[in-house]
Design a protein around this motif. Structure first.
Motif, PDB file in Angstrom:
ATOM      1  N   VAL A  28      42.396-104.386  20.927  1.00  0.00           N
ATOM      2  CA  VAL A  28      42.869-103.798  22.079  1.00  0.00           C
ATOM      3  C   VAL A  28      44.162-104.479  22.017  1.00  0.00           C
ATOM      4  O   VAL A  28      45.419-103.869  22.522  1.00  0.00           O
ATOM      5  CB  VAL A  28      42.146-103.842  23.380  1.00  0.00           C
ATOM      6  N   SER A  29      44.348-105.882  22.157  1.00  0.00           N
ATOM      7  CA  SER A  29      45.471-106.604  22.206  1.00  0.00           C
ATOM      8  C   SER A  29      46.503-106.394  21.118  1.00  0.00           C
ATOM      9  O   SER A  29      47.750-106.345  21.340  1.00  0.00           O
ATOM     10  CB  SER A  29      45.127-108.242  22.239  1.00  0.00           C
ATOM     11  N   SER A  30      46.138-106.107  19.916  1.00  0.00           N
ATOM     12  CA  SER A  30      47.071-105.693  18.709  1.00  0.00           C
ATOM     13  C   SER A  30      47.442-104.262  18.937  1.00  0.00           C
ATOM     14  O   SER A  30      48.031-104.022  17.981  1.00  0.00           O
ATOM     15  CB  SER A  30      46.405-106.157  17.581  1.00  0.00           C
ATOM     16  N   GLY A  31      46.762-103.514  19.557  1.00  0.00           N
ATOM     17  CA  GLY A  31      47.158-102.070  19.617  1.00  0.00           C
ATOM     18  C   GLY A  31      46.219-101.244  18.648  1.00  0.00           C
ATOM     19  O   GLY A  31      46.602-100.044  18.543  1.00  0.00           O
ATOM     20  N   SER A  32      45.333-101.803  17.830  1.00  0.00           N
ATOM     21  CA  SER A  32      44.667-100.896  16.817  1.00  0.00           C
ATOM     22  C   SER A  32      43.445-100.215  17.339  1.00  0.00           C
ATOM     23  O   SER A  32      42.797 -99.442  16.924  1.00  0.00           O
ATOM     24  CB  SER A  32      44.055-102.025  15.696  1.00  0.00           C
ATOM     25  N   ALA A  33      43.094-100.656  18.780  1.00  0.00           N
ATOM     26  CA  ALA A  33      41.957 -99.949  19.702  1.00  0.00           C
ATOM     27  C   ALA A  33      42.400 -99.657  20.986  1.00  0.00           C
ATOM     28  O   ALA A  33      43.243-100.233  21.409  1.00  0.00           O
ATOM     29  CB  ALA A  33      40.821-100.827  19.466  1.00  0.00           C
ATOM     30  N   VAL A  34      41.715 -98.813  21.745  1.00  0.00           N
ATOM     31  CA  VAL A  34      42.269 -98.445  22.923  1.00  0.00           C
ATOM     32  C   VAL A  34      41.339 -99.035  23.860  1.00  0.00           C
ATOM     33  O   VAL A  34      40.144 -99.360  23.574  1.00  0.00           O
ATOM     34  CB  VAL A  34      42.058 -96.643  23.115  1.00  0.00           C
ATOM     35  N   PRO A  35      41.759 -99.165  25.337  1.00  0.00           N
ATOM     36  CA  PRO A  35      40.871 -99.852  26.205  1.00  0.00           C
ATOM     37  C   PRO A  35      39.622 -99.227  26.545  1.00  0.00           C
ATOM     38  O   PRO A  35      38.568 -99.924  26.593  1.00  0.00           O
ATOM     39  CB  PRO A  35      41.768 -99.765  27.423  1.00  0.00           C
ATOM     40  N   THR A  36      39.471 -97.898  26.265  1.00  0.00           N
ATOM     41  CA  THR A  36      38.234 -97.297  26.327  1.00  0.00           C
ATOM     42  C   THR A  36      37.142 -97.701  25.489  1.00  0.00           C
ATOM     43  O   THR A  36      36.001 -97.694  25.789  1.00  0.00           O
ATOM     44  CB  THR A  36      38.438 -95.568  26.018  1.00  0.00           C
ATOM     45  N   ASP A  37      37.458 -97.796  24.351  1.00  0.00           N
ATOM     46  CA  ASP A  37      36.744 -98.698  23.279  1.00  0.00           C
ATOM     47  C   ASP A  37      35.977 -99.813  23.934  1.00  0.00           C
ATOM     48  O   ASP A  37      34.891-100.095  23.723  1.00  0.00           O
ATOM     49  CB  ASP A  37      37.323 -99.063  21.953  1.00  0.00           C
ATOM     50  N   LEU A  38      36.796-100.790  24.511  1.00  0.00           N
ATOM     51  CA  LEU A  38      36.354-102.030  24.915  1.00  0.00           C
ATOM     52  C   LEU A  38      35.316-101.793  26.158  1.00  0.00           C
ATOM     53  O   LEU A  38      34.332-102.322  26.329  1.00  0.00           O
ATOM     54  CB  LEU A  38      37.576-102.927  25.373  1.00  0.00           C
ATOM     55  N   GLN A  39      35.876-100.436  26.977  1.00  0.00           N
ATOM     56  CA  GLN A  39      34.812-100.238  28.105  1.00  0.00           C
ATOM     57  C   GLN A  39      33.539 -99.977  27.730  1.00  0.00           C
ATOM     58  O   GLN A  39      32.465-100.267  28.264  1.00  0.00           O
ATOM     59  CB  GLN A  39      35.596 -99.086  29.017  1.00  0.00           C
ATOM     60  N   ARG A  40      33.613 -99.078  26.388  1.00  0.00           N
ATOM     61  CA  ARG A  40      32.238 -98.506  26.001  1.00  0.00           C
ATOM     62  C   ARG A  40      31.388 -99.788  25.549  1.00  0.00           C
ATOM     63  O   ARG A  40      30.090 -99.772  25.652  1.00  0.00           O
ATOM     64  CB  ARG A  40      32.387 -97.570  24.787  1.00  0.00           C
ATOM     65  N   VAL A  41      32.089-100.758  24.985  1.00  0.00           N
ATOM     66  CA  VAL A  41      31.334-101.892  24.377  1.00  0.00           C
ATOM     67  C   VAL A  41      30.606-102.670  25.785  1.00  0.00           C
ATOM     68  O   VAL A  41      29.397-103.064  25.603  1.00  0.00           O
ATOM     69  CB  VAL A  41      32.185-102.921  23.835  1.00  0.00           C
TER      70      VAL A  41
END
Length: 452
Positions: free
Chosen positions: A192-205
């Motif tokens: 997410v910090s590098s922009g290769s993933a969205v914050p939604t992915d982090l929330q799901r984890v």
């Protein structure tokens, strides 16, 4: 090979728990199954109650036997004041009167004292004689009740012991999965910090990780409650932490143990002894209509005065002595006697029916216990294969995810599948152990659990 894997896995679970989870408590005692059972038997109120009842029954039987055959000695004394003495009519010729007439006479003195010793010795009592065999039966019955109580404590405590190990193994598998999810969270956070993933992915984890933490809290609460149950049955203070360890490496041999013959099981012997006791009581009740013969003797002294000065020197004491035989024969006690005999006969039939029912029930229990154990082992083999496949799937999905060829949903699904597979496997390991314990109960071999 599969059997060796089961035993190795179970042994490793116990070692991991005892060394890892409780290594921080240096004074925490590690208790194996036989140690827990020994403590439970020593502390069980149920077993102590059965033993006390056996002692009380022994005392009652001893008292009844002595009362039935030993002589009974009774000392009695009385001091009476009779303000109105009884009056009788005596022939007047005794006092110089005319023949055919009677004279009123007052008997005795107002103040009377009587003291006597009476000894009675039963000579023949068929009802009591038939009950002598019941004394041995009652003692045997009480011993079997103690054994039955001990077996119940062993079975219940063993189930509780393995439930603790099973729940702890589930917690261990959950911790491993939680660590994997935490590592995944760190990876996604970097993405997410590098922009290769969205914050939604982090929330799901994070949602998945929160669910694991909640489940872990439930398991910890369950373990705490189960351990408190172990502490209660063993008489260990609740403030004293304990660690349960599995020291048995091979238990498959339990299933090869021959089942104890039905006639030798505690429950069957208990029912059979109760039936024999009821029949002895019925024979004794029948003999209550027979005559009873006893010998008695009595010696005493009697004094009568116009005042209460019995210790005066001029007081006179008159001796009294007698000896004789007494015959008691209840001729018109039929209804109560027949009712008692009929009630005992019905109780005997009921006990006989219970014995037959237990014989059939035990056969069913053995068949079901063995079938349950075989199904549990087959299920464990399937669970083992499921864990291996889930691990391969997680490994492959992680590689694909790192290459950005798989979505986070695919990786989460693989991780969840692995967690479920490991949880089911850990549950099944101890399900096999519980099935083995159930078989030992059905086979009458529970006391083998007390062996080191």
């Amino acid at each position: 090979m599969f059997s060796r894997f089961i035993h190795a896995a179970t042994y490793c679970i116990g070692i991991c728990w005892s060394v890892g989870a409780f290594s921080q408590a240096g004074d925490t005692p590690s208790l194996a199954l036989h140690e827990v059972l020994e403590r439970a038997l020593a502390h069980s109120a149920q077993v102590r109650k059965a033993r006390w009842e056996r002692e009380a029954t022994t005392l009652r039987i001893s008292e009844q036997q002595r009362r039935g055959w030993l002589p009974q000695i009774q000392l009695s004394a009385s001091a009476d004041y009779v303000p109105a003495l009884p009056t009788t009519f005596l022939p007047a010729t005794l006092f110089g009167g005319a023949e055919g007439t009677y004279t009123a006479a007052t008997l005795g003195q107002p103040w009377q004292m009587f003291a006597a010793v009476r000894v009675e010795q039963p000579l023949f009592d068929e009802s009591a004689r038939r009950l002598t065999t019941a004394a041995t039966l009652v003692t045997t019955l009480q011993d079997l009740l103690v054994q039955q109580s001990e077996e119940e404590v062993i079975f219940q405590t063993t189930n509780l012991f393995y439930q603790v190990l099973q729940t702890r193994a589930l917690l261990k598998a959950l911790d491993a999965h939680q660590r994997q999810m935490e590592a995944l969270e760190r990876t996604v956070r970097v993405q997410v910090s590098s922009g290769s993933a969205v914050p939604t992915d982090l929330q799901r984890v994070q949602v998945a990780l929160a669910g694991l933490k909640a489940r872990r809290q439930e398991l910890e609460s369950g373990i705490e409650a189960l351990l408190q149950g172990i502490q209660f049955v063993c008489g260990i203070p609740f403030s004293q932490p304990i660690a349960l360890v599995e020291t048995r490496k091979d238990t498959a041999q339990w299933m090869a143990l021959p089942a104890v013959a039905t006639e030798q099981t505690t429950t069957y012997r208990l029912l059979n002894s109760r039936l024999s006791l009821l029949r002895a009581q019925e024979r004794s009740a029948r003999a209550q209509g027979w005559p009873k013969l006893g010998l008695y003797a009595q010696a005493g002294i009697l004094s009568q005065r116009t005042d209460a000065r019995f210790a005066a020197s001029e007081g006179r004491w008159y001796p009294l002595g007698l000896i004789g035989l007494r015959l008691d024969w209840p001729l018109l006690n039929g209804y109560r006697h027949r009712q008692q005999v009929s009630a005992l006969r019905l109780e005997a039939r009921k006990s006989e029916e219970e014995r037959e029912y237990f014989t059939q029930l035990r056969q069913l229990e053995q068949l079901q216990a063995r079938s349950q154990w075989e199904n549990a082992r087959r299920t464990l083999y399937v669970r083992e294969q499921g864990v291996e496949l889930a691990r391969k799937l997680v490994g492959q999905t992680q590689l694909i995810f790192q290459e950005n060829k798989a979505s986070l949903s695919d990786l989460l699904a693989a991780q969840t599948a692995l967690a479920e597979a490991e949880t089911q496997y850990e549950q099944q390991v101890f399900t096999c152990r519980l099935a083995e314990v159930k078989w030992l109960k059905a086979a009458g071999q529970l006391r083998i659990l007390l062996d080191k």
